[in-house]
Design an enzyme around this catalytic site. Sequence first.
Site, PDB file in Angstrom:
ATOM      1  N   SER A 131       0.833  -1.201   0.000  1.00  0.00           N
ATOM      2  CA  SER A 131       0.000   0.000   0.000  1.00  0.00           C
ATOM      3  C   SER A 131       0.864   1.245   0.000  1.00  0.00           C
ATOM      4  O   SER A 131       1.982   1.244   0.543  1.00  0.00           O
ATOM      5  CB  SER A 131      -0.864  -0.020   1.266  1.00  0.00           C
ATOM      6  OG  SER A 131      -1.399   1.246   1.509  1.00  0.00           O
ATOM      7  N   TYR A 155      -1.534  -1.210  10.949  1.00  0.00           N
ATOM      8  CA  TYR A 155      -1.860  -1.745   9.619  1.00  0.00           C
ATOM      9  C   TYR A 155      -0.681  -1.506   8.665  1.00  0.00           C
ATOM     10  O   TYR A 155      -0.202  -2.432   7.997  1.00  0.00           O
ATOM     11  CB  TYR A 155      -3.133  -1.090   9.064  1.00  0.00           C
ATOM     12  CG  TYR A 155      -3.320  -1.302   7.577  1.00  0.00           C
ATOM     13  CD1 TYR A 155      -3.640  -2.555   7.065  1.00  0.00           C
ATOM     14  CD2 TYR A 155      -3.141  -0.245   6.664  1.00  0.00           C
ATOM     15  CE1 TYR A 155      -3.783  -2.756   5.692  1.00  0.00           C
ATOM     16  CE2 TYR A 155      -3.290  -0.432   5.301  1.00  0.00           C
ATOM     17  CZ  TYR A 155      -3.607  -1.691   4.821  1.00  0.00           C
ATOM     18  OH  TYR A 155      -3.746  -1.882   3.465  1.00  0.00           O
ATOM     19  N   LYS A 159       2.175  -4.033   6.511  1.00  0.00           N
ATOM     20  CA  LYS A 159       2.552  -3.975   5.084  1.00  0.00           C
ATOM     21  C   LYS A 159       4.073  -3.854   4.947  1.00  0.00           C
ATOM     22  O   LYS A 159       4.695  -4.544   4.132  1.00  0.00           O
ATOM     23  CB  LYS A 159       1.864  -2.793   4.395  1.00  0.00           C
ATOM     24  CG  LYS A 159       0.361  -2.928   4.278  1.00  0.00           C
ATOM     25  CD  LYS A 159      -0.023  -4.086   3.388  1.00  0.00           C
ATOM     26  CE  LYS A 159      -1.499  -4.359   3.371  1.00  0.00           C
ATOM     27  NZ  LYS A 159      -1.852  -5.685   2.855  1.00  0.00           N
TER      28      LYS A 159
END
Length: 349
Positions: A131, A155, A159
Site C-alpha cells: 500500500s 496496519y 505492510k
Amino acid sequence: MEVPLCVLVTGGAGYIGSHTVLELLLDGYKTVVVDNLNNSSEIAIARVRQLAGDHAHNLSFYKMDIRDKPALEQLFASTKFDAVIHFAGLKAVGESVEKPLMYFDNNIIGTITLLEVMAAYGCNKLVFSSSATVYGWPKEVPCTEEFPLSAANPYGRTKLMIEDMCRDIFASNSDWKFILLRYFNPIGAHPSGLIGEDPHGIPNNLMPFIQQVAVGRQPALKVFGTDYSTKDGTGVRDYIHVVDLANGHIAALKKLFDPTIGCEVYNLGTGKGTSVLELVSAFEKASGKKIPLVKTGRRPGDAEIVYASTAKAERELNWKAEHGIEDMCRDQWIWACNNPYGYQTEKTQ
Ligand code: NAD
Ligand code: UDP
C-alpha cells in the site's frame, strides 16, 4: 494444447481480489480462491462466475483461513500452483490502532504461514498487496518507489514488515520471485454493477462513505480538514479504478515469469491527485445526487497530499491506468444503485 497457468488467490472474495479473479479468468488462468469470508461474501464469487461466462469452470473457491496451515498444505498437496496473488489481510487503519495484535496475527502470521507452505511445495512466485501507506507522510509528490518508508499505524506496519520479509527471503534465496504492489486509492466497481466494495459497518474510506450518503444510509459526509495546503484545502489522493488495479495484477503476474525478475516494487496509481471536494463534485455529477457536507477538523494521522509516480510500472510492467475519476464515479454509482446494501439483499443495520 497449452496447459493454463494455475494461480492461487488469497482474499479473492474481497473487493480488489474479486475484480482481479475475474480478469484472471477472462485471461485464461485457472484460479483457486481461498478466503475466510471475514470481510466478504461468497455471493461475490458467484457474481464473478456469472461475469466470467465460459471461463467460470476455471474457478474454484475454498472457505479457508490462511493461518490454517494443515488446510493450506492439503490444498498445495492436491494442486500445483504456478504463482500466488496474496490479498488476504485486514485493512482498517483505525481498527489496527485499537487491536494491533489482531492485525499482526492475521496479516503477519497469515503471510508467514502462506510463505512456509509455498516453500514446502516448491511454489516461489508471489504478488503481494502492499500500500501507499508505506510512504507514511511523503515530503514531496509524486511518490517514487525509492522514497523512504515508514509506518504510520499497525496496519501500515504489517505492510512494511511483509515487504521487508519478502526482501529478506529473496536475499537468502534468489529462486524466489516477489512483486510488491503499492496500491494508491482503489475506488469504483466493475461496470456491470455486479461486483464492488461492500464494507462491513460504517465505512472509513472516502468513496464508500460518499456512496452510503448517496443511497441514504448516512446523512452527510464529514470532510476531514479544509486547511491543508492543497488546491481547495482538502486532502489529495490518487484514486484508481479497481478494474485498472486488477489489470495491474495481470501485468505483475506476467512479469513474475520474466527470468530477470527478483524482488521488485511497483506503484499502482494514476499519477493524478484529486481532492476530497473534487471527488464529491465528480460523484454528484455522475449520480445526480447532492452529497451534504459537514466540514470538520483533520483526521489524526492523515497525510496532506499523496499521489504516485507511475513511471516504473509503465516502463517495466507495460501497464497504465486507463480510467479517470468520471469513470470511477459512474461505475461506483451503478454498483450502488444495483446493490445499495452491498451483497446483502435487505437492510440489516
Ligand atoms: P477486502 O477486505 O475486501 O479483501 C480482503 C479479503 O481477505 C477479504 O475477503 C477477507 O475476508 C480476506 N481475509 C482476511 N484475512 C484472511 C485470512 N486470514 N484468511 C483468509 N482470508 C482472509 O480488502 P481489499 O480492499 O480487497 O484489499 C485487498 C488487499 O489489498 C489487502 O491486503 C489490503 O490491505 C490491500 N490494500 C487495500 C487498499 C484499499 O484501499 N482497498 C489499499 C492498499 C492495499
Ligand atoms: N476523508 C474525508 N471524510 C471521510 C473519509 C475520508 O474527508 O469520511 C478524506 C481523508 O481525510 C483523506 C481522503 O478523504 O484526505 C481519502 O481518505 P481515505 O480514508 O479514503 O484514504 P487514505 O487517507 O487512507 O488514503
